[in-house]
Enzyme design. Structure first.
Site, mmCIF file in Angstrom:
data_model
loop_
_atom_site.group_PDB
_atom_site.id
_atom_site.type_symbol
_atom_site.label_atom_id
_atom_site.label_comp_id
_atom_site.label_asym_id
_atom_site.label_seq_id
_atom_site.Cartn_x
_atom_site.Cartn_y
_atom_site.Cartn_z
ATOM 1 N N TYR A 1 -2.015 11.253 2.225
ATOM 2 C CA TYR A 1 -2.843 11.436 1.030
ATOM 3 C C TYR A 1 -2.875 12.904 0.602
ATOM 4 O O TYR A 1 -2.766 13.213 -0.589
ATOM 5 C CB TYR A 1 -4.269 10.954 1.304
ATOM 6 C CG TYR A 1 -4.410 9.468 1.463
ATOM 7 C CD1 TYR A 1 -4.675 8.651 0.362
ATOM 8 C CD2 TYR A 1 -4.288 8.866 2.703
ATOM 9 C CE1 TYR A 1 -4.820 7.278 0.504
ATOM 10 C CE2 TYR A 1 -4.426 7.494 2.858
ATOM 11 C CZ TYR A 1 -4.684 6.709 1.751
ATOM 12 O OH TYR A 1 -4.809 5.350 1.888
ATOM 13 N N ASP B 1 0.852 -1.184 0.000
ATOM 14 C CA ASP B 1 0.000 0.000 0.000
ATOM 15 C C ASP B 1 0.896 1.246 0.000
ATOM 16 O O ASP B 1 1.756 1.388 -0.863
ATOM 17 C CB ASP B 1 -0.958 -0.071 1.204
ATOM 18 C CG ASP B 1 -1.949 1.062 1.290
ATOM 19 O OD1 ASP B 1 -2.949 1.033 0.566
ATOM 20 O OD2 ASP B 1 -1.725 1.994 2.089
ATOM 21 N N HIS C 1 -6.777 -6.433 -1.605
ATOM 22 C CA HIS C 1 -5.724 -5.469 -1.284
ATOM 23 C C HIS C 1 -4.844 -5.964 -0.137
ATOM 24 O O HIS C 1 -3.689 -5.565 -0.019
ATOM 25 C CB HIS C 1 -6.384 -4.141 -0.900
ATOM 26 C CG HIS C 1 -5.436 -3.026 -0.642
ATOM 27 N ND1 HIS C 1 -4.778 -2.356 -1.650
ATOM 28 C CD2 HIS C 1 -5.025 -2.442 0.522
ATOM 29 C CE1 HIS C 1 -4.011 -1.418 -1.129
ATOM 30 N NE2 HIS C 1 -4.129 -1.446 0.187
#
Length: 286
Positions: free
Chosen positions: A211, A104, A266
């Site tokens: 982010y 990730d 994921h």
């Protein structure tokens, strides 16, 4: 000490990073970079296997997470700073060239290092994350990735994402992990550990700032070829990343290999640890 795991702290790039370590002190050093919203324990299925294979495994809490420092401000989480943390950690341990594995966001940092400082890398394995240059482009231009990345755009907002994640004893985060993984992937004990990490002062904002920093970052028009050997492991049921991003990332590599796993999500390193561990050991030993 926890089940053969040693813990320490390193002064790195102006901050303190907490890390877990296992395996022989004289083994080939291997750094594992977790992603959102985990911490070093996101590698709980990999650390024992890689240590038993003879690697000196070092798994930091990346900046903003768990017991590592949480500097304020979005700019503190720029990809270049995150990459410099990894180089600083290598310097702390006297590692000239890294074997590196990321999942990730940890894989995003690993990808960025292959572009920014390839001379510090020996071999790199990425798990379910495209190169951030590819990811940013795909969030603008790829319809499937736009749909999968809706939550990333929400993270632009001030305070609201943090409030939503904190609500109902972190149900926003824990439900997200459950809904995006196979049944039984995460245990009650896992969530108890995660809630402790998420509750540390400043952690949730720091985690979201990764982010926010990416969305603000000015990306180059093109990238140099990646010459470091790369293995990309990808659970094909990923709700967050389109497989087209995986293929586009591999296309940047001169020596790129892939292991795409049907039926995994994921969180493939949790769901298929035996297959993932075997692939990592085979690749990293070469």
């Amino acid at each position: 000490m926890r089940d053969g795991i040693r813990f320490g702290k390193a002064q790195v790039n102006g901050i303190t990073l907490h890390y877990a370590e296992a395996g022989p002190a004289d083994g080939p050093p291997l750094v594992l970079l977790h992603g959102f919203p985990e911490f070093w324990a996101g590698w709980r299925h990999q650390i024992p296997a890689l240590a038993d294979a003879g690697f000196r495994v070092i798994a930091p809490d990346q900046r903003g997470y768990n017991l590592s420092d949480k500097p304020r401000g979005v700019e503190a989480y720029d990809l270049d700073r995150l990459a410099d943390d990894v180089v600083g950690l290598a310097d702390h341990f006297g590692i000239a060239k890294l074997k590196l594995v990321g999942h990730d966001w940890g894989a995003s940092v690993a990808w960025w290092l292959t572009t920014a400082k390839p001379e510090r890398l020996e071999r790199v394995a990425m798990i379910n994350a495209p190169h951030p240059w590819v990811w940013r482009k795909a969030m603008r231009e790829d319809a499937e990735q736009k749909k999968k990345s809706w939550y990333v755009q929400m993270f632009r907002l001030p305070w609201l994402p943090e409030a939503m994640m904190r609500s109902r004893n972190w149900r926003g985060l824990s439900d997200g992990l459950v809904s995006s993984s196979r049944p039984g992937t995460f245990s009650d004990d896992d969530f108890a550990d995660y809630r402790v990490a998420w509750s540390r002062p400043g952690a949730v904002t720091a985690m979201v700032n990764w982010y926010r920093a990416l969305l603000k970052k000015r990306m180059p028009e093109s990238l140099p070829r990646i010459k470091t050997p790369v293995l990309l492991i990808w659970g094909l049921g990923d709700q967050f990343g389109a497989v087209s991003g995986a293929e586009a990332s591999l296309a940047l590599c001169d020596d790129g290999r892939k292991l795409f796993i049907e039926g995994a999500t994921h969180w493939v390193q949790h769901e298929e640890p035996a297959q993932v561990n075997a692939a990592l050991i085979d690749f990293l030993r070469a």
